[in-house]
Design an enzyme around this catalytic site. Sequence first.
Site, short mmCIF file in Angstrom:
data_model
loop_
_atom_site.label_atom_id
_atom_site.label_comp_id
_atom_site.label_asym_id
_atom_site.label_seq_id
_atom_site.Cartn_x
_atom_site.Cartn_y
_atom_site.Cartn_z
N GLY A 104 0.83 -1.20 0.00
CA GLY A 104 0.00 0.00 0.00
C GLY A 104 0.86 1.24 0.00
O GLY A 104 1.02 1.92 -1.01
N ARG A 294 -10.51 19.02 29.84
CA ARG A 294 -10.82 17.97 28.87
C ARG A 294 -11.20 18.57 27.52
O ARG A 294 -10.78 18.07 26.47
CB ARG A 294 -11.98 17.10 29.36
CG ARG A 294 -11.72 16.31 30.60
CD ARG A 294 -12.92 15.45 30.98
NE ARG A 294 -12.99 14.24 30.17
CZ ARG A 294 -13.86 13.26 30.38
NH1 ARG A 294 -14.74 13.36 31.36
NH2 ARG A 294 -13.85 12.19 29.62
N GLU A 391 -5.67 7.72 1.87
CA GLU A 391 -4.88 8.80 1.25
C GLU A 391 -3.50 8.92 1.90
O GLU A 391 -2.89 9.98 1.90
CB GLU A 391 -5.61 10.15 1.34
CG GLU A 391 -6.98 10.17 0.69
CD GLU A 391 -6.94 10.20 -0.82
OE1 GLU A 391 -5.83 10.25 -1.39
OE2 GLU A 391 -8.01 10.15 -1.44
#
Length: 528
Positions: A104, A294, A391
Amino acid sequence: MGSSERSTLLSLEEYRSKSSFDVKQMFEEMEPPEYFEIKTKYLLIVNEALEIYNANVSIKIALGVALFANALNCLGSERHKKFYTDVWEGKILSCLAITELEHGSDTKRLKTIARYDALTKEFVINTPGICAAKVWVGNLGKQCTHALLFAQLEVNGVSHGLHGFVVPIRDPQTLQPYLGINVGDLGEKSGLHGIDNGWVMFDNYRIPKENLLNRVGDVNEEGEYETSFTDPQKLLGASLEILSAGRVGIVNESSNNLLRAVIIAVRYAAQRRQFCDSKGIETPLLEYQTHQYRLFPYLAATYVIKNFSNEFSDRYVDCVAASREGSLEMKQVSRMVSGVHAVLCCTKAVITWTTQRAIQETREACGGHGYHKAAGLGDLRNNHDPRVTFEGDNTVLVQQTSNWLLKLYNDPDERDFTVYPLSMFKFIDQLDAILSKKSDVTNVETLCSVSTIMTMYEWLICWLLKTTNRKMDALKSKYNDRFVARNLCQVFKAKELAIVVAEVSVCLAYFLILPASALRIAVQNYGP
């Protein structure tokens, strides 16, 4: 999600049918402008809007129309105009076939072969074995009619590397595959159920000579291969340049996903109350310091990343237009394309990783309610997750950025700081002077200024660049093997270099529009 869990939800085929229906509706509504620069920006905006509505539809059109059309523009010529017209009129639907079962990221090792037959003036495409099957190809499983195929071009027994081809896969009327093509569906995934990912193998499948995308290389009438590239690696880079458009789209989509997740979590925290103060008044979650820590870093990241995605999209369109208009010399175009590719590689990685972590954190910050399907965070997480892989795998992409920077460091002739994005890194010319500097910051106001922050970033990039190169040289001397040296440099040097470059690129775009006073006030006011 198994079919037994979908009693009240759409089945896999229903997901796909809905996506196809929405794509058809979009074709009836879209009227893209003709001018290339405006059309490219138009496509990016449409893709963003569609992604917010339905990620399956945006990806289906991005792969099946936009990426294909962009490839024809960038890699093709006038002889491919019919395909360009047909895809925009909705007569055909495309896919991008690069990844194989065995390879890949290592595109040089792809094994699908397109061998030129001089007698018939055709390319004969073959898959040499199961390991060379094209896999994970979006739109290929059931619906696409054509593939933008990347295969090893062979002429007169000589391989000329990876090239792009327009390959008919199915009859547009019946959607039946042509003779010589073995194609199938990969089945159900963790998310993006509306995309029919598939696989394909070729058995002496013939396509016309004209289906080769011939801007980087062609076969002449005498059956000889011709190209203006002398370096195979540069030819490969030119062939894969079209992936930059896809990565720009991913950056835009990720910034929107980050925005959606943060908005859901912050709004929930503002109205959700837990525990009483000394006066017996229940306190919203957003008032708790732990909850702020957070969410607020991701809230801040949303502003910065969203601005970068808008700014870089415009810059990318300008670069593509400049490369097509001939306003720059070929060397400048090559350096600009390489620079855009390098910046996109690291920013795509950092932004998709940040969004991935943000979605998980916001899901947890919404407690059990955040796990409900109606909250949207579960689907958002599953649909965003593959963006760290497709991608270009993020871990591999950041290596391409560090390789580009090391090349700039070692070859001053490549430092053309008059073109974007190299212009952002012109401070590299003063690397030794920058590293010799000592901090003279004596107060908070100076520390929080944009100039101080950028000065520290410049110093850090220069230090990482020099130490990474030094480590690479030492390892090459020790092992006498460049591959081993590069491998042993990634975790503690090269990766950090690429990530810092991504942070600088993203922050710089934001600092350009942010008044210095606003940054100072924000930093001073943040805290207990």
